[in-house]
Design a protein around this motif. Structure first.
Motif, mmCIF file in Angstrom:
data_model
loop_
_atom_site.group_PDB
_atom_site.id
_atom_site.type_symbol
_atom_site.label_atom_id
_atom_site.label_comp_id
_atom_site.label_asym_id
_atom_site.label_seq_id
_atom_site.Cartn_x
_atom_site.Cartn_y
_atom_site.Cartn_z
ATOM 1 N N VAL A 154 22.451 71.483 -36.105
ATOM 2 C CA VAL A 154 21.163 71.137 -36.689
ATOM 3 C C VAL A 154 20.602 69.884 -36.018
ATOM 4 N N ALA A 155 21.495 68.930 -35.684
ATOM 5 C CA ALA A 155 21.049 67.692 -35.032
ATOM 6 C C ALA A 155 20.423 67.981 -33.670
ATOM 7 N N LEU A 156 21.080 68.833 -32.879
ATOM 8 C CA LEU A 156 20.507 69.191 -31.579
ATOM 9 C C LEU A 156 19.243 70.035 -31.748
ATOM 10 N N SER A 157 19.209 70.832 -32.797
ATOM 11 C CA SER A 157 18.002 71.595 -33.088
ATOM 12 C C SER A 157 16.846 70.651 -33.394
ATOM 13 N N ALA A 158 17.157 69.567 -34.105
ATOM 14 C CA ALA A 158 16.132 68.571 -34.415
ATOM 15 C C ALA A 158 15.610 67.915 -33.134
ATOM 16 N N VAL A 159 16.510 67.723 -32.163
ATOM 17 C CA VAL A 159 16.088 67.176 -30.872
ATOM 18 C C VAL A 159 15.069 68.101 -30.224
ATOM 19 N N SER A 160 15.308 69.417 -30.306
ATOM 20 C CA SER A 160 14.363 70.374 -29.717
ATOM 21 C C SER A 160 13.017 70.311 -30.431
ATOM 22 N N ALA A 161 13.034 70.110 -31.741
ATOM 23 C CA ALA A 161 11.789 70.029 -32.504
ATOM 24 C C ALA A 161 11.009 68.765 -32.140
ATOM 25 N N VAL A 162 11.723 67.655 -31.937
ATOM 26 C CA VAL A 162 11.063 66.418 -31.523
ATOM 27 C C VAL A 162 10.414 66.604 -30.150
ATOM 28 N N ALA A 163 11.154 67.249 -29.233
ATOM 29 C CA ALA A 163 10.605 67.508 -27.895
ATOM 30 C C ALA A 163 9.371 68.404 -27.982
ATOM 31 N N MET A 164 9.430 69.405 -28.868
ATOM 32 C CA MET A 164 8.307 70.319 -29.035
ATOM 33 C C MET A 164 7.082 69.595 -29.587
ATOM 34 N N ASN A 165 7.271 68.826 -30.647
ATOM 35 C CA ASN A 165 6.146 68.158 -31.285
ATOM 36 C C ASN A 165 5.605 66.990 -30.476
ATOM 37 N N ALA A 166 6.449 66.421 -29.603
ATOM 38 C CA ALA A 166 5.974 65.332 -28.746
ATOM 39 C C ALA A 166 4.835 65.807 -27.855
ATOM 40 N N MET A 167 4.905 67.073 -27.426
ATOM 41 C CA MET A 167 3.825 67.627 -26.604
ATOM 42 C C MET A 167 2.499 67.607 -27.357
ATOM 43 N N LEU A 168 2.539 67.947 -28.653
ATOM 44 C CA LEU A 168 1.318 67.976 -29.450
ATOM 45 C C LEU A 168 0.852 66.572 -29.823
ATOM 46 N N ILE A 169 1.810 65.696 -30.154
ATOM 47 C CA ILE A 169 1.453 64.331 -30.543
ATOM 48 C C ILE A 169 0.752 63.601 -29.392
ATOM 49 N N ILE A 170 1.261 63.801 -28.178
ATOM 50 C CA ILE A 170 0.725 63.087 -27.023
ATOM 51 C C ILE A 170 -0.522 63.750 -26.456
ATOM 52 N N TRP A 171 -0.505 65.097 -26.381
ATOM 53 C CA TRP A 171 -1.543 65.795 -25.640
ATOM 54 C C TRP A 171 -2.576 66.512 -26.493
ATOM 55 N N HIS A 172 -2.382 66.568 -27.807
ATOM 56 C CA HIS A 172 -3.364 67.268 -28.639
ATOM 57 C C HIS A 172 -3.883 66.358 -29.752
ATOM 58 N N LYS A 173 -4.343 65.181 -29.349
ATOM 59 C CA LYS A 173 -4.922 64.242 -30.309
ATOM 60 C C LYS A 173 -6.319 64.683 -30.702
ATOM 61 N N PRO A 174 -6.716 64.452 -31.966
ATOM 62 C CA PRO A 174 -8.067 64.838 -32.403
ATOM 63 C C PRO A 174 -9.139 64.220 -31.516
ATOM 64 N N GLY A 175 -10.068 65.048 -31.039
ATOM 65 C CA GLY A 175 -11.170 64.554 -30.237
ATOM 66 C C GLY A 175 -10.891 64.413 -28.761
ATOM 67 N N ARG A 176 -9.608 64.538 -28.352
ATOM 68 C CA ARG A 176 -9.303 64.364 -26.932
ATOM 69 C C ARG A 176 -9.791 65.544 -26.104
ATOM 70 N N TYR A 177 -9.681 66.729 -26.674
ATOM 71 C CA TYR A 177 -10.030 67.926 -25.912
ATOM 72 C C TYR A 177 -10.993 68.775 -26.727
ATOM 73 N N ASN A 178 -12.090 69.150 -26.112
ATOM 74 C CA ASN A 178 -13.107 69.928 -26.824
ATOM 75 C C ASN A 178 -13.535 71.132 -25.991
ATOM 76 N N GLY A 179 -12.540 71.915 -25.584
ATOM 77 C CA GLY A 179 -12.812 73.080 -24.759
ATOM 78 C C GLY A 179 -13.489 74.177 -25.527
ATOM 79 N N GLY A 180 -13.559 75.353 -24.928
ATOM 80 C CA GLY A 180 -14.272 76.489 -25.493
ATOM 81 C C GLY A 180 -13.772 76.892 -26.838
ATOM 82 N N LYS A 181 -14.664 77.418 -27.648
ATOM 83 C CA LYS A 181 -14.342 77.832 -29.012
ATOM 84 C C LYS A 181 -13.686 79.202 -28.997
#
Length: 210
Positions: free
Chosen positions: A183-210
């Motif tokens: 479960v601990a290593l699984s949590a590491v994978s979840a942190v790695a996964m969500n880091a992509m969204l936290i860093i690269w999908h901030k509100p207002g940063r990207y406003n591409g096509g609908k």
């Protein structure tokens, strides 16, 4: 300044073409399918709807792809009413294709050895990258991803942070039937996964096509 001129620092926004959407969504599906299979091979789970499907797959003799589609049904209904018809249709399409891709991928890729730490970090990261590809093209894999994107759209709450909070619930359930080290290593994978969204999908940063 004339209307034809572009103000510095304020580039015009262009909608995605149909080709852009198909290409972006296809990449997202491939990244997520590969990441899920890497985690499955290592006996890990991850967060969100994918984590739920992986967790149930250890109890029921069904493929991840089939379980993914079944568990996702109520969330797809939610996405239709909360995020609109276009988002829901893309998400349903992505969910179906992802389920099939995840199911058949083990038949075309065979891995003899996979280090658990690498599987957790790389698997989680490319799942996050896949989710980001989908979000940039107004879609998701459904599940809690649709919920977090709706929260970001409506309340400006970062999708990665809210997803991480929901993922914690999945890991609490996993502790009742899985070894704590897994479960601990699984949590590491979840942190790695969500880091992509936290860093690269901030509100207002990207406003591409609908």
């Amino acid at each position: 300044m004339k209307n034809s001129e572009i103000s510095l620092g304020k580039p015009s926004l262009l909608s995605h073409s149909a080709f852009d959407d198909v290409y972006g969504l296809s990449l997202g599906v491939m990244f997520i399918a590969l990441g899920l299979n890497l985690l499955k091979l290592s006996g890990f789970i991850t967060g969100g709807i994918a984590g739920m499907a992986l967790l149930v797959s250890y109890w029921l003799p069904m493929s991840i792809g089939m379980l993914f589609m079944l568990v996702n049904i109520p969330f797809l209904i939610f996405s239709y009413f909360s995020m609109g018809k276009a988002f829901a249709l893309k998400t349903v399409s992505v969910s179906l294709v992802l389920g099939l891709t995840t199911h058949f991928l083990p038949y075309v890729i065979h891995i003899d050895y996979l280090h658990p730490v690498f599987a957790a970090l790389f698997g989680g990261t490319i799942i996050g990258l896949g989710i980001l590809c989908l979000a940039r093209h107004n879609a998701s894999v459904g599940g809690t991803g649709a919920l977090t994107l709706w929260m970001q759209k409506k309340y400006r709450i970062n999708a990665g942070k809210s997803q991480m909070a929901l993922d914690a619930l999945v890991f609490v359930v996993a502790l009742t039937c899985m070894d704590a080290s897994i479960v601990a290593l699984s949590a590491v994978s979840a942190v790695a996964m969500n880091a992509m969204l936290i860093i690269w999908h901030k509100p207002g940063r990207y406003n591409g096509g609908k």
